[in-house]
Structure formats: structure tokens, C-alpha cells
Design a protein around this motif. Structure first.
Motif, PDB file in Angstrom:
ATOM      1  N   ILE A 161      15.800 -12.669 -11.003  1.00  0.00           N
ATOM      2  CA  ILE A 161      16.592 -13.173 -12.135  1.00  0.00           C
ATOM      3  C   ILE A 161      18.023 -12.647 -12.049  1.00  0.00           C
ATOM      4  O   ILE A 161      18.982 -13.393 -12.309  1.00  0.00           O
ATOM      5  N   ILE A 162      18.202 -11.410 -11.667  1.00  0.00           N
ATOM      6  CA  ILE A 162      19.554 -10.840 -11.566  1.00  0.00           C
ATOM      7  C   ILE A 162      20.297 -11.423 -10.365  1.00  0.00           C
ATOM      8  O   ILE A 162      21.376 -11.998 -10.517  1.00  0.00           O
ATOM      9  N   ILE A 163      19.736 -11.275  -9.180  1.00  0.00           N
ATOM     10  CA  ILE A 163      20.431 -11.664  -7.943  1.00  0.00           C
ATOM     11  C   ILE A 163      20.667 -13.168  -7.862  1.00  0.00           C
ATOM     12  O   ILE A 163      21.746 -13.617  -7.471  1.00  0.00           O
ATOM     13  N   ASN A 164      19.661 -13.947  -8.230  1.00  0.00           N
ATOM     14  CA  ASN A 164      19.783 -15.400  -8.088  1.00  0.00           C
ATOM     15  C   ASN A 164      20.724 -16.040  -9.099  1.00  0.00           C
ATOM     16  O   ASN A 164      21.000 -17.233  -9.022  1.00  0.00           O
ATOM     17  N   ASN A 165      21.215 -15.266 -10.038  1.00  0.00           N
ATOM     18  CA  ASN A 165      22.161 -15.800 -11.018  1.00  0.00           C
ATOM     19  C   ASN A 165      23.562 -15.219 -10.879  1.00  0.00           C
ATOM     20  O   ASN A 165      24.425 -15.512 -11.690  1.00  0.00           O
ATOM     21  N   ILE A 166      23.797 -14.424  -9.856  1.00  0.00           N
ATOM     22  CA  ILE A 166      25.141 -13.881  -9.627  1.00  0.00           C
ATOM     23  C   ILE A 166      26.068 -14.980  -9.130  1.00  0.00           C
ATOM     24  O   ILE A 166      27.178 -15.145  -9.632  1.00  0.00           O
ATOM     25  N   SER A 167      25.619 -15.732  -8.161  1.00  0.00           N
ATOM     26  CA  SER A 167      26.429 -16.812  -7.597  1.00  0.00           C
ATOM     27  C   SER A 167      26.436 -18.007  -8.534  1.00  0.00           C
ATOM     28  O   SER A 167      25.414 -18.349  -9.128  1.00  0.00           O
ATOM     29  N   LYS A 168      27.569 -18.662  -8.648  1.00  0.00           N
ATOM     30  CA  LYS A 168      27.648 -19.846  -9.509  1.00  0.00           C
ATOM     31  C   LYS A 168      26.843 -21.015  -8.937  1.00  0.00           C
ATOM     32  O   LYS A 168      26.534 -21.958  -9.648  1.00  0.00           O
ATOM     33  N   ASN A 169      26.467 -20.937  -7.657  1.00  0.00           N
ATOM     34  CA  ASN A 169      25.717 -22.015  -7.014  1.00  0.00           C
ATOM     35  C   ASN A 169      24.209 -21.847  -7.108  1.00  0.00           C
ATOM     36  O   ASN A 169      23.463 -22.698  -6.640  1.00  0.00           O
ATOM     37  N   ARG A 170      23.752 -20.743  -7.679  1.00  0.00           N
ATOM     38  CA  ARG A 170      22.305 -20.470  -7.741  1.00  0.00           C
ATOM     39  C   ARG A 170      21.917 -20.171  -9.182  1.00  0.00           C
ATOM     40  O   ARG A 170      22.552 -19.353  -9.833  1.00  0.00           O
ATOM     41  N   LYS A 171      20.869 -20.803  -9.639  1.00  0.00           N
ATOM     42  CA  LYS A 171      20.347 -20.542 -10.984  1.00  0.00           C
ATOM     43  C   LYS A 171      18.836 -20.405 -10.889  1.00  0.00           C
ATOM     44  O   LYS A 171      18.153 -21.260 -10.333  1.00  0.00           O
ATOM     45  N   TYR A 172      18.330 -19.314 -11.446  1.00  0.00           N
ATOM     46  CA  TYR A 172      16.899 -19.046 -11.429  1.00  0.00           C
ATOM     47  C   TYR A 172      16.528 -18.379 -12.737  1.00  0.00           C
ATOM     48  O   TYR A 172      17.256 -17.504 -13.194  1.00  0.00           O
ATOM     49  N   PRO A 173      15.458 -18.766 -13.352  1.00  0.00           N
ATOM     50  CA  PRO A 173      14.505 -19.790 -12.944  1.00  0.00           C
ATOM     51  C   PRO A 173      15.007 -21.194 -13.259  1.00  0.00           C
ATOM     52  O   PRO A 173      15.998 -21.364 -13.972  1.00  0.00           O
ATOM     53  N   ASN A 174      14.278 -22.167 -12.720  1.00  0.00           N
ATOM     54  CA  ASN A 174      14.601 -23.566 -13.030  1.00  0.00           C
ATOM     55  C   ASN A 174      14.300 -23.836 -14.492  1.00  0.00           C
ATOM     56  O   ASN A 174      13.362 -23.285 -15.042  1.00  0.00           O
ATOM     57  N   LYS A 175      15.097 -24.694 -15.090  1.00  0.00           N
ATOM     58  CA  LYS A 175      14.810 -25.120 -16.451  1.00  0.00           C
ATOM     59  C   LYS A 175      13.598 -26.048 -16.406  1.00  0.00           C
ATOM     60  O   LYS A 175      13.482 -26.881 -15.513  1.00  0.00           O
ATOM     61  N   ILE A 176      12.707 -25.890 -17.363  1.00  0.00           N
ATOM     62  CA  ILE A 176      11.524 -26.742 -17.428  1.00  0.00           C
ATOM     63  C   ILE A 176      11.941 -28.087 -18.002  1.00  0.00           C
ATOM     64  O   ILE A 176      12.574 -28.158 -19.055  1.00  0.00           O
ATOM     65  N   LYS A 177      11.572 -29.144 -17.289  1.00  0.00           N
ATOM     66  CA  LYS A 177      11.892 -30.503 -17.751  1.00  0.00           C
ATOM     67  C   LYS A 177      10.798 -30.976 -18.704  1.00  0.00           C
ATOM     68  O   LYS A 177       9.625 -30.913 -18.391  1.00  0.00           O
ATOM     69  N   THR A 178      11.220 -31.431 -19.875  1.00  0.00           N
ATOM     70  CA  THR A 178      10.239 -31.909 -20.853  1.00  0.00           C
ATOM     71  C   THR A 178      10.328 -33.396 -21.049  1.00  0.00           C
ATOM     72  O   THR A 178      11.235 -34.056 -20.693  1.00  0.00           O
TER      73      THR A 178
END
Length: 178
Positions: A161-178
Motif C-alpha cells: 500500500i505504501i510503495i505502490n502509491n508513491i509513484s503517480k503511475n501506480r495505484k494499489y489496491p484497485n478500486k472495486i467496480k460496482t
């Protein structure tokens, strides 16, 4: 080389960008190092026999394939915990027949993960390790679910959660699609 990049784009969920590769490396390094340090310094696991191999496979998913449904937090944590439970129960039920025990543990962990929507491929290895692991692993019994499994999964998740959100090109976790 162009053929390689074309094939890579077909099979990879992440864009082939230098920053993604670098952040995947950094995340996996810190994630596995975090597990190793926790086990050695907090749990006193001097030979690191409790650093189970399935965490390496989880690191590939949560740092290298962050958009994969199999890499999402529910799958990472739930898949490991449920599979660990199945593995321990399998060992306790069939420990006299290691062949049956091994097959039952993996097959049942897959079934349980599918039914609970927590499919995480390294979970199969987590179940198998509960069966084929060392005497140290067997002696843990259900504690195996708490550590090394739950602690390791949560360490990987927090760092992801920390590392994958440092870069503006990476977002984790994926948003759940409803």
C-alpha cells in the motif's frame, strides 16, 4: 526486441515503464526484507525457517502485477490465511498419508479460495508448506496461521500500500467496480 515488447504487453497487467520496474523491485525488496527482519528480530527465528517460500510468489503479484485481481488485499490476506488453515487441518487429519495430505491441502485450499473470492495462487503453496514443511512448522499447529502466515501477508500488504502509491503511475489496491 519489438516482438518481446509486443508479447510483454499481451501478458502483463502493468505497463512496461522504467518506473514500474523500479518500484516493483523496491517494493519486493522491502517487503521480503520486512518479513525476514520481523521473523528474525521479533519472533527470534534465527535460521529463518518460518520465512515461507509462498511469500516470494506473493511479492511478485503485489509488487509486480498490482492490477491483477489475484494481487488485491482480500486475495493476498484471505488466500494465505484460509490456505494455512486448510493446510494445518489437512496435516492433522491425514498426517499418516503424506500423498493424500498434500493433494487434499492444495485442492481444498483452491476450492475454499474460489468459494470465498480470495483466490491467490501462492495460497496453494502456503497450504502445501503446512503439510510438507519442517517439524518446526508442524509443531506450530494452528499458530502457523498466525505466524508466519498472517504476519507475513500483512507485512507484504502494508508495504504494498505504501510503495505502490508513491509513484503517480501506480495505484494499489484497485478500486472495486460496482
Amino acid at each position: 526486441m519489438k516482438k518481446f515488447f509486443k508479447q510483454f504487453k499481451k501478458i502483463n497487467t502493468e505497463p512496461l515503464e522504467r518506473s514500474n520496474i523500479v518500484w516493483s523491485w523496491i517494493g519486493s525488496f522491502i517487503g521480503i526484507m520486512g518479513i525476514v527482519l520481523f521473523h528474525r528480530n521479533i519472533l527470534g527465528d534465527s535460521d529463518l525457517g518460518l520465512v515461507i517460500g509462498s511469500f516470494g510468489a506473493s511479492a511478485v503479484l503485489v509488487y509486480g502485477a498490482i492490477h491483477s485481481p489475484l494481487a488485491q488485499p482480500r486475495n493476498l490476506v484471505g488466500g494465505h490465511i484460509l490456505s494455512a488453515l486448510v493446510g494445518v487441518v489437512s496435516y492433522k487429519l491425514f498426517f499418516g498419508n503424506i500423498l493424500l495430505c498434500s493433494a487434499f491441502a492444495v485442492a481444498t485450499s483452491i476450492l475454499i479460495m474460489q468459494l470465498t473470492l480470495t483466490l491467490h495462487p501462492p495460497g496453494g503453496a502456503t497450504a502445501l508448506i503446512a503439510v510438507l514443511g519442517s517439524e518446526h512448522i508442524h509443531n506450530l499447529g494452528f499458530i502457523y496461521v498466525l505466524y508466519p502466515v498472517s504476519t507475513g501477508a500483512f507485512i507484504l500488504l502494508i508495504i504494498a500500500i505504501i510503495i505502490n502509491n508513491i509513484s503517480k503511475n501506480r495505484k494499489y489496491p484497485n478500486k472495486i467496480k460496482t
